[in-house]
Design a protein around this motif. Structure first.
Motif, PDB file in Angstrom:
ATOM      1  N   LYS A  70       0.831  -1.215   0.000  1.00  0.00           N
ATOM      2  CA  LYS A  70       0.000   0.000   0.000  1.00  0.00           C
ATOM      3  C   LYS A  70       0.860   1.257   0.000  1.00  0.00           C
ATOM      4  CE  LYS A  70      -4.348  -1.457   2.020  1.00  0.00           C
ATOM      5  NZ  LYS A  70      -5.337  -1.178   3.069  1.00  0.00           N
ATOM      6  N   GLN A  71       1.948   1.235   0.765  1.00  0.00           N
ATOM      7  CA  GLN A  71       2.837   2.397   0.797  1.00  0.00           C
ATOM      8  C   GLN A  71       3.486   2.616  -0.567  1.00  0.00           C
ATOM      9  OE1 GLN A  71       5.197   1.016   4.131  1.00  0.00           O
ATOM     10  NE2 GLN A  71       4.483   2.732   5.388  1.00  0.00           N
ATOM     11  N   GLU A  72       3.933   1.548  -1.179  1.00  0.00           N
ATOM     12  CA  GLU A  72       4.557   1.673  -2.497  1.00  0.00           C
ATOM     13  C   GLU A  72       3.537   2.154  -3.529  1.00  0.00           C
ATOM     14  OE1 GLU A  72       7.217  -1.179  -5.303  1.00  0.00           O
ATOM     15  OE2 GLU A  72       7.770  -1.014  -3.182  1.00  0.00           O
ATOM     16  N   ALA A  73       2.304   1.663  -3.436  1.00  0.00           N
ATOM     17  CA  ALA A  73       1.249   2.119  -4.350  1.00  0.00           C
ATOM     18  C   ALA A  73       1.005   3.616  -4.180  1.00  0.00           C
ATOM     19  CB  ALA A  73      -0.038   1.330  -4.101  1.00  0.00           C
ATOM     20  N   ALA A  74       1.092   4.119  -2.949  1.00  0.00           N
ATOM     21  CA  ALA A  74       0.904   5.551  -2.695  1.00  0.00           C
ATOM     22  C   ALA A  74       2.019   6.367  -3.343  1.00  0.00           C
ATOM     23  CB  ALA A  74       0.851   5.824  -1.187  1.00  0.00           C
ATOM     24  N   VAL A  75       3.237   5.868  -3.289  1.00  0.00           N
ATOM     25  CA  VAL A  75       4.352   6.566  -3.930  1.00  0.00           C
ATOM     26  C   VAL A  75       4.126   6.624  -5.436  1.00  0.00           C
ATOM     27  CG1 VAL A  75       6.842   6.550  -4.381  1.00  0.00           C
ATOM     28  CG2 VAL A  75       5.989   5.938  -2.100  1.00  0.00           C
ATOM     29  N   TYR A  76       3.780   5.500  -6.034  1.00  0.00           N
ATOM     30  CA  TYR A  76       3.531   5.476  -7.480  1.00  0.00           C
ATOM     31  C   TYR A  76       2.367   6.388  -7.859  1.00  0.00           C
ATOM     32  CZ  TYR A  76       6.878   1.835  -8.674  1.00  0.00           C
ATOM     33  OH  TYR A  76       8.033   1.134  -8.908  1.00  0.00           O
ATOM     34  N   ALA A  77       1.307   6.406  -7.061  1.00  0.00           N
ATOM     35  CA  ALA A  77       0.132   7.242  -7.358  1.00  0.00           C
ATOM     36  C   ALA A  77       0.503   8.718  -7.409  1.00  0.00           C
ATOM     37  CB  ALA A  77      -0.963   7.003  -6.323  1.00  0.00           C
ATOM     38  N   THR A  78       1.426   9.125  -6.556  1.00  0.00           N
ATOM     39  CA  THR A  78       1.859  10.516  -6.539  1.00  0.00           C
ATOM     40  C   THR A  78       2.466  10.929  -7.871  1.00  0.00           C
ATOM     41  OG1 THR A  78       2.280  10.402  -4.173  1.00  0.00           O
ATOM     42  CG2 THR A  78       3.392  12.151  -5.366  1.00  0.00           C
ATOM     43  N   TYR A  79       3.093   9.999  -8.546  1.00  0.00           N
ATOM     44  CA  TYR A  79       3.738  10.325  -9.813  1.00  0.00           C
ATOM     45  C   TYR A  79       2.875   9.990 -11.031  1.00  0.00           C
ATOM     46  CZ  TYR A  79       7.544  11.605  -6.947  1.00  0.00           C
ATOM     47  OH  TYR A  79       8.290  12.263  -6.006  1.00  0.00           O
TER      48      TYR A  79
END
Length: 178
Positions: free
Chosen positions: A28-37
């Protein structure tokens, strides 16, 4: 109709950041990072201890590597929250009021902008649960839109209530678009 930005390629940079900092992000944390970009506006929410700060620090480090000359503006609705944000990220942070040049005024919002204020690059706003509609409007109005501008809102709807009219974070989450 506003066109979404082209997603930035962060795979290699993210892996490098995780290795160098020694991060083990959850899916979930990694998905949040990707979503930001993939989007210009993102919300990172979760109860205390779920890793919002870890995600923000990761996003910031990726942004600094992608945009070495990019401006970063970190802010929060109160001085205390701003200081905590600065301590946790190791970067400067200010209140939304200061970042937007707001001064007290006798009007419905309780403040007015003094001079022109423009913010671009990366904008991170913490403790969004405390931000009312007037303050959020001033912050968003100050943002210069460009393909590389990223706005990340952090908060927990079950924590502190807004200090002024409007429950911006809860409304943005409920809209289902962000």
């Amino acid at each position: 109709v506003v066109e979404p930005p082209a997603p930035e390629k962060i795979e290699q940079i993210l892996e490098q950041v995780k290795r160098e900092i020694g991060l083990a992000l959850s899916s979930k944390q990694e998905a949040a990072v990707y979503a930001t970009y993939r989007h210009n506006l993102s919300i990172i929410t979760g109860s205390p201890g779920t890793g919002k700060t870890t995600v923000l620090k990761t996003i910031l480090e990726v942004y600094r590597r992608l945009h070495p000359q990019g401006e970063i503006a970190l802010m929060a609705p109160t001085g205390r929250a701003s200081r905590r944000m600065a301590e946790s990220t190791g970067m400067n942070s200010s209140t939304i009021h200061k970042a937007c040049g707001l001064v007290p005024a006798n009007n419905p919002s309780g403040f007015t902008a003094q001079g022109d204020c423009t913010i671009c690059g990366f904008i991170g706003i913490d403790e969004m649960s405390m931000v009312g509609e007037h303050l959020f409007a001033y912050a968003i109005d100050a943002v210069l839109s460009s393909p590389s501008t990223r706005i990340v809102l952090l908060g927990d709807t079950d924590q502190l209530a807004p200090v002024a009219r409007g429950d911006v974070l809860r409304d943005l989450i409920k809209c289902g678009v962000i």
